[in-house]
Design a protein around this motif. Structure first.
Motif, short mmCIF file in Angstrom:
data_model
loop_
_atom_site.label_atom_id
_atom_site.label_comp_id
_atom_site.label_asym_id
_atom_site.label_seq_id
_atom_site.Cartn_x
_atom_site.Cartn_y
_atom_site.Cartn_z
N SER A 1 0.83 -1.21 0.00
CA SER A 1 0.00 0.00 0.00
C SER A 1 0.86 1.26 0.00
N PHE A 2 1.88 1.29 0.86
CA PHE A 2 2.72 2.50 0.92
C PHE A 2 3.48 2.71 -0.39
N GLN B 1 4.40 13.91 -5.88
CA GLN B 1 3.40 13.78 -4.83
C GLN B 1 2.01 14.00 -5.41
N MET B 2 1.04 13.32 -4.80
CA MET B 2 -0.33 13.44 -5.29
C MET B 2 -0.87 14.86 -5.18
N ASP B 3 -0.43 15.61 -4.17
CA ASP B 3 -0.97 16.97 -4.00
C ASP B 3 -0.43 17.95 -5.04
N SER C 1 0.76 3.53 -3.32
CA SER C 1 -0.03 4.76 -3.14
C SER C 1 0.83 6.00 -3.01
N ASN C 2 1.98 5.89 -2.34
CA ASN C 2 2.79 7.08 -2.03
C ASN C 2 3.94 7.30 -2.99
N ILE C 3 4.38 6.26 -3.70
CA ILE C 3 5.56 6.41 -4.55
C ILE C 3 5.23 6.13 -6.01
N PRO D 1 1.79 8.18 -7.70
CA PRO D 1 2.06 9.59 -8.04
C PRO D 1 3.08 9.73 -9.16
#
Length: 345
Positions: free
Chosen positions: A65-66, A202-204, A69-71, A74
């Motif tokens: 998941s990490f 990053q997603m943001d 979703s985080n790497i 994005p």
């Protein structure tokens, strides 16, 4: 009777070109789909497709998941959106100005964004959000300066290219000066930004780029017919009822905005805007707008180059290094070919 045969011949050719456009565009979309999955599955650990799919559907899997979703997600979305933006924006400039050299990399638009970003990083030490905003504003300001300095009694493609190359040289000198006077600890961040990279995406950072691609792409496609008419020249387009100045301004603003926002997210990924249009035109042929194929080619180039940079060598290279290696020989070939045809004289 002859007229009927002529009409049938023309319609058959049009159907054949449409069929080719659909097949090539579909193939590019399928390749892009495969590359997107490759970006999600591959890394220091190769995850099963079922685990990745479950994570995308909202399930939590330890470790997976990490990373996804985080790497990886994005990074994949940044490459997809930025590549599409560079591709469709570069193709618009090249088609509108009827010159493959007239793309944002060569005429200094992305260099303007880069200069503003480097100034914010090494001199002002601002946040990533400010760096992104400054690069967007600088890209828009650069194209405004190019348009004003190259304006005359009549629209001139050559004048725009020459002014753009001059401004690019000036901005490159400014970037070199900023790197010389900047603090040593800020130089690596500036160089990473200049090389064009998906690292640390990053997603943001993506919502604004996503909105611009979704909103500006339909505008570019809607003006695609006028864009093709502009290729015939200023007088021909005017005689056919195209409001050339308004059409050109809308296309320039749309292309610059979409490219500046992509540059703000990934940095100036070299040669994608330069390569995507000619490759798409070779693949789909003439007769239909190649805006969407150019965007798909751009996205494919970015994702494929990023995968090559990550896994093909012992050292991992940013995506901009790989696209630069691919694009530089093509630029040399294009200059030689244009010189032989007398287009550079």
């Amino acid at each position: 009777m002859k007229n009927n045969k002529t009409v049938e011949f023309i319609m058959a050719g049009r159907r054949q070109r449409r069929r080719r456009w659909i097949i090539i565009t579909g193939a590019l979309a399928m390749l892009l789909f495969a590359l997107c999955w490759g970006m999600l599955l591959l890394g220091s650990t190769v995850y099963p497709i079922n685990d990745v799919l479950q994570v995308l559907l909202g399930e939590q899997i330890k470790g997976v998941s990490f990373a996804v979703s985080n790497i990886r997600l994005p990074r994949m979305l940044a490459g997809l959106l930025a590549g599409f933006a560079f591709g469709i924006g570069g193709n618009t400039f090249q088609t509108m100005l009827r010159n493959p050299l007239a793309n944002p990399n060569v005429i200094g638009i992305t260099t303007g964004s880069s200069a503003a970003a480097v100034f914010c990083i090494v001199i002002l030490h601002t946040s990533d959000a400010i760096v992104s905003m400054a690069s967007i504003v600088a890209g828009l300001a650069t194209v405004l300066f190019i348009y004003l300095f190259s304006s005359g009694k009549t629209f001139s493609i050559g004048r725009i290219i020459l002014v753009g190359i001059g401004i690019q040289a000036m901005l490159n000198s400014l970037i070199s000066y900023l790197l010389l006077v900047g603090a040593q600890q800020d130089i690596p961040a500036a160089l990473r930004w200049l090389s064009g990279s998906l690292n640390g995406s990053q997603m943001d950072e993506l919502p604004l780029l996503t909105v611009s691609v979704l909103c500006l792409t339909p505008i570019i496609i809607a003006l695609g017919k006028h864009l093709n008419i502009l290729e015939l020249g200023e007088q021909s387009a005017t005689s056919l009822g195209v409001r050339t100045n308004i059409t050109r301004i809308v296309l320039i603003l749309s292309s610059v905005c979409i490219i500046a926002l992509a540059t703000a997210v990934t940095g100036p990924i070299a040669f994608v805007a330069f390569l995507a249009g000619p490759i798409a035109k070779r693949l789909v042929g003439v007769g239909f707008s190649n805006a969407i194929p150019a965007g798909l080619v751009g996205a494919n180039l970015v994702l494929a180059s990023d995968l090559i940079g990550q896994f093909a060598f012992e050292v991992r290279y940013p995506v901009g290094i790989i696209t630069g290696i691919i694009g530089a020989p093509y630029l040399i070939y294009l200059l030689i070919r244009m010189n032989r045809k007398g287009e550079l004289s």
